[in-house]
Scaffold this motif. Structure first.
Motif, PDB file in Angstrom:
ATOM      1  N   LEU A  72      -0.955 -40.023  -2.074  1.00  0.00           N
ATOM      2  CA  LEU A  72      -2.262 -40.218  -2.169  1.00  0.00           C
ATOM      3  C   LEU A  72      -3.142 -40.405  -3.394  1.00  0.00           C
ATOM      4  O   LEU A  72      -4.035 -40.860  -3.530  1.00  0.00           O
ATOM      5  N   GLY A  73      -2.668 -39.420  -3.988  1.00  0.00           N
ATOM      6  CA  GLY A  73      -3.332 -39.579  -5.486  1.00  0.00           C
ATOM      7  C   GLY A  73      -2.715 -38.264  -6.508  1.00  0.00           C
ATOM      8  O   GLY A  73      -1.622 -37.661  -6.077  1.00  0.00           O
ATOM      9  N   ARG A  74      -3.051 -38.417  -7.896  1.00  0.00           N
ATOM     10  CA  ARG A  74      -2.547 -37.354  -8.638  1.00  0.00           C
ATOM     11  C   ARG A  74      -3.636 -36.582  -9.228  1.00  0.00           C
ATOM     12  O   ARG A  74      -4.943 -37.157  -9.548  1.00  0.00           O
ATOM     13  N   TYR A  75      -3.594 -35.294  -9.128  1.00  0.00           N
ATOM     14  CA  TYR A  75      -4.818 -34.357  -9.397  1.00  0.00           C
ATOM     15  C   TYR A  75      -4.429 -33.219 -10.418  1.00  0.00           C
ATOM     16  O   TYR A  75      -3.086 -32.760 -10.274  1.00  0.00           O
ATOM     17  N   PRO A  76      -5.299 -32.589 -11.032  1.00  0.00           N
ATOM     18  CA  PRO A  76      -5.153 -31.569 -11.764  1.00  0.00           C
ATOM     19  C   PRO A  76      -4.683 -30.366 -10.647  1.00  0.00           C
ATOM     20  O   PRO A  76      -4.908 -30.478  -9.350  1.00  0.00           O
ATOM     21  N   PRO A  77      -3.582 -29.476 -11.228  1.00  0.00           N
ATOM     22  CA  PRO A  77      -3.141 -28.564 -10.004  1.00  0.00           C
ATOM     23  C   PRO A  77      -4.016 -27.779  -9.097  1.00  0.00           C
ATOM     24  O   PRO A  77      -3.833 -27.981  -7.857  1.00  0.00           O
ATOM     25  N   PRO A  78      -4.981 -27.303  -9.614  1.00  0.00           N
ATOM     26  CA  PRO A  78      -6.009 -26.504  -8.547  1.00  0.00           C
ATOM     27  C   PRO A  78      -6.512 -27.463  -7.565  1.00  0.00           C
ATOM     28  O   PRO A  78      -6.847 -27.411  -6.382  1.00  0.00           O
ATOM     29  N   GLU A  79      -7.024 -28.971  -8.214  1.00  0.00           N
ATOM     30  CA  GLU A  79      -7.607 -29.505  -7.104  1.00  0.00           C
ATOM     31  C   GLU A  79      -6.916 -30.230  -6.329  1.00  0.00           C
ATOM     32  O   GLU A  79      -7.086 -30.540  -4.991  1.00  0.00           O
ATOM     33  N   ALA A  80      -5.547 -30.262  -6.517  1.00  0.00           N
ATOM     34  CA  ALA A  80      -4.278 -30.812  -5.627  1.00  0.00           C
ATOM     35  C   ALA A  80      -4.410 -29.846  -4.399  1.00  0.00           C
ATOM     36  O   ALA A  80      -4.441 -30.488  -3.365  1.00  0.00           O
ATOM     37  N   HIS A  81      -4.346 -28.523  -4.883  1.00  0.00           N
ATOM     38  CA  HIS A  81      -4.160 -27.598  -3.519  1.00  0.00           C
ATOM     39  C   HIS A  81      -5.478 -27.746  -2.804  1.00  0.00           C
ATOM     40  O   HIS A  81      -5.428 -27.452  -1.644  1.00  0.00           O
ATOM     41  N   ILE A  82      -6.803 -27.900  -3.312  1.00  0.00           N
ATOM     42  CA  ILE A  82      -7.968 -28.082  -2.659  1.00  0.00           C
ATOM     43  C   ILE A  82      -7.721 -29.309  -1.743  1.00  0.00           C
ATOM     44  O   ILE A  82      -8.305 -29.293  -0.416  1.00  0.00           O
ATOM     45  N   VAL A  83      -7.254 -30.303  -2.242  1.00  0.00           N
ATOM     46  CA  VAL A  83      -7.172 -31.618  -1.267  1.00  0.00           C
ATOM     47  C   VAL A  83      -6.260 -31.479  -0.338  1.00  0.00           C
ATOM     48  O   VAL A  83      -6.620 -31.787   0.928  1.00  0.00           O
ATOM     49  N   ILE A  84      -5.177 -30.709  -0.256  1.00  0.00           N
ATOM     50  CA  ILE A  84      -4.112 -30.413   0.513  1.00  0.00           C
ATOM     51  C   ILE A  84      -4.842 -29.664   1.658  1.00  0.00           C
ATOM     52  O   ILE A  84      -4.513 -29.799   2.878  1.00  0.00           O
ATOM     53  N   GLY A  85      -5.615 -28.695   1.104  1.00  0.00           N
ATOM     54  CA  GLY A  85      -6.156 -27.478   1.951  1.00  0.00           C
ATOM     55  C   GLY A  85      -7.233 -28.324   2.882  1.00  0.00           C
ATOM     56  O   GLY A  85      -7.484 -28.458   4.229  1.00  0.00           O
ATOM     57  N   ARG A  86      -8.015 -29.173   2.387  1.00  0.00           N
ATOM     58  CA  ARG A  86      -9.156 -30.278   3.115  1.00  0.00           C
ATOM     59  C   ARG A  86      -8.375 -31.039   4.151  1.00  0.00           C
ATOM     60  O   ARG A  86      -8.929 -31.232   5.201  1.00  0.00           O
ATOM     61  N   LEU A  87      -7.227 -31.668   3.823  1.00  0.00           N
ATOM     62  CA  LEU A  87      -6.229 -32.308   4.654  1.00  0.00           C
ATOM     63  C   LEU A  87      -5.787 -31.809   5.752  1.00  0.00           C
ATOM     64  O   LEU A  87      -5.855 -31.876   6.915  1.00  0.00           O
ATOM     65  N   ALA A  88      -5.222 -30.476   5.422  1.00  0.00           N
ATOM     66  CA  ALA A  88      -5.025 -29.459   6.500  1.00  0.00           C
ATOM     67  C   ALA A  88      -5.901 -29.145   7.491  1.00  0.00           C
ATOM     68  O   ALA A  88      -5.648 -29.110   8.703  1.00  0.00           O
ATOM     69  N   ALA A  89      -7.246 -29.211   7.183  1.00  0.00           N
ATOM     70  CA  ALA A  89      -8.230 -28.843   7.882  1.00  0.00           C
ATOM     71  C   ALA A  89      -8.550 -29.739   8.885  1.00  0.00           C
ATOM     72  O   ALA A  89      -9.142 -29.718   9.859  1.00  0.00           O
ATOM     73  N   GLU A  90      -8.223 -30.976   8.580  1.00  0.00           N
ATOM     74  CA  GLU A  90      -8.506 -32.228   9.166  1.00  0.00           C
ATOM     75  C   GLU A  90      -7.206 -32.662  10.144  1.00  0.00           C
ATOM     76  O   GLU A  90      -7.019 -33.715  10.899  1.00  0.00           O
ATOM     77  N   GLY A  91      -6.055 -31.625  10.291  1.00  0.00           N
ATOM     78  CA  GLY A  91      -4.869 -31.675  10.929  1.00  0.00           C
ATOM     79  C   GLY A  91      -3.789 -32.840  10.106  1.00  0.00           C
ATOM     80  O   GLY A  91      -2.781 -33.353  10.863  1.00  0.00           O
ATOM     81  N   ILE A  92      -4.009 -33.107   8.847  1.00  0.00           N
ATOM     82  CA  ILE A  92      -3.241 -34.163   8.214  1.00  0.00           C
ATOM     83  C   ILE A  92      -2.087 -33.215   7.385  1.00  0.00           C
ATOM     84  O   ILE A  92      -2.702 -32.643   6.244  1.00  0.00           O
ATOM     85  N   ALA A  93      -0.970 -33.207   7.660  1.00  0.00           N
ATOM     86  CA  ALA A  93       0.011 -32.827   6.619  1.00  0.00           C
ATOM     87  C   ALA A  93       0.069 -33.329   5.382  1.00  0.00           C
ATOM     88  O   ALA A  93       0.298 -34.701   5.266  1.00  0.00           O
TER      89      ALA A  93
END
Length: 67
Positions: free
Chosen positions: A6-27
């Motif tokens: 999906l993309g490359r992010y700084p470590p903290p931002e990557a985990h925020i993105v993953i959490g946002r996707l999880a909230a949408e039901g996307i693994a």
């Protein structure tokens, strides 16, 4: 199932993105997150790849653009 980047992010931002996707039901998963442990203080310079199923790529991009 094939994983795509999906993309490359700084470590903290990557985990925020993953959490946002999880909230949408996307693994999603973080690749290269363990590099920060190996590299020590320069960890913030090593981007984390956020990977997900290729079938979810378009909906993930839409979910992040509306956030």
């Amino acid at each position: 199932m094939a994983l795509v980047e999906l993309g490359r992010y700084p470590p903290p931002e990557a985990h925020i993105v993953i959490g946002r996707l999880a909230a949408e039901g996307i693994a999603a998963i973080a690749f290269d997150a363990g590099s920060s442990i190996v590299e020590g203080s320069i960890a913030a310079l090593i981007p984390v790849r956020v990977m997900l199923d290729e079938d979810d790529l378009l909906i993930a991009r839409e979910a992040l653009n509306t956030a």
